[in-house]
Design a protein around this motif. Structure first.
Motif, PDB file in Angstrom:
ATOM      1  N   PHE A  51      -3.467   9.204   3.377  1.00  0.00           N
ATOM      2  CA  PHE A  51      -2.822   8.589   4.536  1.00  0.00           C
ATOM      3  C   PHE A  51      -1.470   9.259   4.730  1.00  0.00           C
ATOM      4  CE2 PHE A  51       0.084   5.198   6.160  1.00  0.00           C
ATOM      5  CZ  PHE A  51      -0.455   5.104   7.426  1.00  0.00           C
ATOM      6  N   GLU A  52      -1.206   9.755   5.945  1.00  0.00           N
ATOM      7  CA  GLU A  52       0.052  10.429   6.249  1.00  0.00           C
ATOM      8  C   GLU A  52       0.645   9.885   7.541  1.00  0.00           C
ATOM      9  OE1 GLU A  52      -0.190  14.773   6.235  1.00  0.00           O
ATOM     10  OE2 GLU A  52      -2.090  14.580   5.162  1.00  0.00           O
ATOM     11  N   VAL A  53       1.981   9.854   7.597  1.00  0.00           N
ATOM     12  CA  VAL A  53       2.694   9.494   8.819  1.00  0.00           C
ATOM     13  C   VAL A  53       3.652  10.622   9.146  1.00  0.00           C
ATOM     14  CG1 VAL A  53       4.334   7.894   9.879  1.00  0.00           C
ATOM     15  CG2 VAL A  53       2.549   7.014   8.375  1.00  0.00           C
ATOM     16  N   ASP A  54       3.630  11.078  10.406  1.00  0.00           N
ATOM     17  CA  ASP A  54       4.546  12.108  10.892  1.00  0.00           C
ATOM     18  C   ASP A  54       5.327  11.516  12.063  1.00  0.00           C
ATOM     19  OD1 ASP A  54       5.859  14.247  12.100  1.00  0.00           O
ATOM     20  OD2 ASP A  54       4.183  15.635  11.820  1.00  0.00           O
ATOM     21  N   GLU A  55       6.550  11.033  11.787  1.00  0.00           N
ATOM     22  CA  GLU A  55       7.379  10.402  12.821  1.00  0.00           C
ATOM     23  C   GLU A  55       7.695  11.363  13.963  1.00  0.00           C
ATOM     24  OE1 GLU A  55       8.512   7.429  13.528  1.00  0.00           O
ATOM     25  OE2 GLU A  55       7.997   6.354  11.713  1.00  0.00           O
ATOM     26  N   ASN A  56       7.913  12.646  13.649  1.00  0.00           N
ATOM     27  CA  ASN A  56       8.244  13.628  14.692  1.00  0.00           C
ATOM     28  C   ASN A  56       7.113  13.818  15.688  1.00  0.00           C
ATOM     29  OD1 ASN A  56      10.792  14.141  13.556  1.00  0.00           O
ATOM     30  ND2 ASN A  56       9.914  15.666  12.171  1.00  0.00           N
ATOM     31  N   GLN A  57       5.889  13.660  15.239  1.00  0.00           N
ATOM     32  CA  GLN A  57       4.723  13.805  16.108  1.00  0.00           C
ATOM     33  C   GLN A  57       4.198  12.446  16.580  1.00  0.00           C
ATOM     34  OE1 GLN A  57       3.372  16.820  17.101  1.00  0.00           O
ATOM     35  NE2 GLN A  57       5.179  17.681  16.113  1.00  0.00           N
ATOM     36  N   SER A  58       4.804  11.356  16.138  1.00  0.00           N
ATOM     37  CA  SER A  58       4.331   9.994  16.440  1.00  0.00           C
ATOM     38  C   SER A  58       2.851   9.861  16.098  1.00  0.00           C
ATOM     39  CB  SER A  58       4.570   9.655  17.915  1.00  0.00           C
ATOM     40  OG  SER A  58       5.935   9.717  18.216  1.00  0.00           O
ATOM     41  N   LEU A  59       2.524  10.202  14.845  1.00  0.00           N
ATOM     42  CA  LEU A  59       1.141  10.306  14.419  1.00  0.00           C
ATOM     43  C   LEU A  59       0.948   9.729  13.021  1.00  0.00           C
ATOM     44  CD1 LEU A  59      -1.752  11.592  14.698  1.00  0.00           C
ATOM     45  CD2 LEU A  59      -0.736  13.684  13.774  1.00  0.00           C
ATOM     46  N   ALA A  60      -0.112   8.945  12.865  1.00  0.00           N
ATOM     47  CA  ALA A  60      -0.556   8.482  11.553  1.00  0.00           C
ATOM     48  C   ALA A  60      -1.985   8.988  11.372  1.00  0.00           C
ATOM     49  CB  ALA A  60      -0.520   6.965  11.463  1.00  0.00           C
ATOM     50  N   THR A  61      -2.289   9.535  10.181  1.00  0.00           N
ATOM     51  CA  THR A  61      -3.600  10.135   9.946  1.00  0.00           C
ATOM     52  C   THR A  61      -4.211   9.619   8.655  1.00  0.00           C
ATOM     53  OG1 THR A  61      -2.849  12.163  11.039  1.00  0.00           O
ATOM     54  CG2 THR A  61      -4.850  12.315   9.722  1.00  0.00           C
ATOM     55  N   PHE A  62      -5.449   9.142   8.756  1.00  0.00           N
ATOM     56  CA  PHE A  62      -6.268   8.793   7.601  1.00  0.00           C
ATOM     57  C   PHE A  62      -7.281   9.920   7.450  1.00  0.00           C
ATOM     58  CE2 PHE A  62      -4.760   4.712   9.104  1.00  0.00           C
ATOM     59  CZ  PHE A  62      -4.510   4.001   7.942  1.00  0.00           C
ATOM     60  N   THR A  63      -7.406  10.496   6.254  1.00  0.00           N
ATOM     61  CA  THR A  63      -8.293  11.636   6.051  1.00  0.00           C
ATOM     62  C   THR A  63      -9.181  11.425   4.833  1.00  0.00           C
ATOM     63  OG1 THR A  63      -6.528  13.063   6.892  1.00  0.00           O
ATOM     64  CG2 THR A  63      -8.346  14.151   5.798  1.00  0.00           C
ATOM     65  N   GLY A  64     -10.426  11.831   4.955  1.00  0.00           N
ATOM     66  CA  GLY A  64     -11.367  11.812   3.840  1.00  0.00           C
ATOM     67  C   GLY A  64     -12.005  10.472   3.600  1.00  0.00           C
ATOM     68  N   ASN A  65     -13.298  10.398   3.841  1.00  0.00           N
ATOM     69  CA  ASN A  65     -14.069   9.178   3.562  1.00  0.00           C
ATOM     70  C   ASN A  65     -13.400   7.937   4.136  1.00  0.00           C
ATOM     71  OD1 ASN A  65     -16.087  10.546   1.939  1.00  0.00           O
ATOM     72  ND2 ASN A  65     -14.451  10.780   0.427  1.00  0.00           N
ATOM     73  N   VAL A  66     -13.005   8.001   5.407  1.00  0.00           N
ATOM     74  CA  VAL A  66     -12.334   6.874   6.055  1.00  0.00           C
ATOM     75  C   VAL A  66     -13.347   5.741   6.255  1.00  0.00           C
ATOM     76  CG1 VAL A  66     -11.063   6.096   8.094  1.00  0.00           C
ATOM     77  CG2 VAL A  66     -10.743   8.431   7.236  1.00  0.00           C
ATOM     78  N   SER A  67     -12.948   4.559   5.863  1.00  0.00           N
ATOM     79  CA  SER A  67     -13.780   3.373   6.005  1.00  0.00           C
ATOM     80  C   SER A  67     -12.905   2.247   6.549  1.00  0.00           C
ATOM     81  CB  SER A  67     -14.364   2.970   4.651  1.00  0.00           C
ATOM     82  OG  SER A  67     -15.056   1.746   4.759  1.00  0.00           O
ATOM     83  N   VAL A  68     -13.348   1.640   7.656  1.00  0.00           N
ATOM     84  CA  VAL A  68     -12.640   0.514   8.261  1.00  0.00           C
ATOM     85  C   VAL A  68     -13.628  -0.648   8.296  1.00  0.00           C
ATOM     86  CG1 VAL A  68     -11.385  -0.343  10.270  1.00  0.00           C
ATOM     87  CG2 VAL A  68     -11.315   2.102   9.707  1.00  0.00           C
TER      88      VAL A  68
END
Length: 185
Positions: A51-68
């Motif tokens: 899980f990563e957050v990039d404030e400069n890009q206004s982006l949050a990313t979940f990567t790899g085997n994402v399950s909701v």
């Protein structure tokens, strides 16, 4: 990070419910979607390898085997990106407004009796438009199946369109299989 996960979870669930509603639309001849609301009484669980957050890009990313998961509804994918509006708020604190959601790398959505699959999907919060696309988009409910390559759903009014994969031959057409016993459900 917890508040970002909470805000991201809510938008992920909105997209998840939108995808599962798309499957419902394909089979419900007399019902019409009138919009979706999140079920506030059930927790939302998101898991991923990273899980990563990039404030400069206004982006949050979940990567790899994402399950909701929320209740009986499940979405799985390789990657889920949450784009925030850049006009105020913070992705880190969860106070930013969500602009759109992108899910890719093999999407699987199951909600009760419906399943939707595709290669990628987007959900625009302002226009409430869901697009699920790929080499083959499959919507199924029991033995009933409809396939194409691009599903577009306008969530506010329930209008849906499934486009073929183009080209010639049987692969270039939208296909639907309806079983007689499904009318009795």
């Amino acid at each position: 990070m917890k508040s970002v996960a909470t805000a991201t979870a809510r938008i992920a669930m909105a997209a998840l419910l939108a995808l599962s509603a798309a499957a419902t639309t394909a089979f419900a001849q007399t019902e019409r979607m009138t919009g979706l609301k999140l079920s506030g009484d059930q927790p939302i669980q998101i898991e991923s390898d990273r899980f990563e957050v990039d404030e400069n890009q206004s982006l949050a990313t979940f990567t790899g085997n994402v399950s909701v998961v929320q209740g009986e509804t499940v979405m799985k994918a390789g990657r889920m990106k949450v784009f925030y509006k850049s006009d105020g708020g913070s992705a880190t604190t969860g106070s930013a407004d969500i602009d759109r959601l992108e899910v890719e790398d093999g999407i699987y959505v199951k909600s009760e009796t419906q399943v939707a699959t595709g290669d990628r999907g987007t959900f625009d919060m302002d226009s409430e438009v869901l697009v699920l696309s790929g080499n083959e988009v499959v919507l199924s409910e029991g033995d009933n199946v409809i396939t194409g390559c691009k599903l577009t759903v306008q969530m506010s009014n329930g209008q849906a369109r499934l486009d073929s994969c183009g080209g010639s031959g049987a692969g270039g057409r939208v296909k639907m299989l309806l079983t007689p016993e499904s009318r009795n459900r």
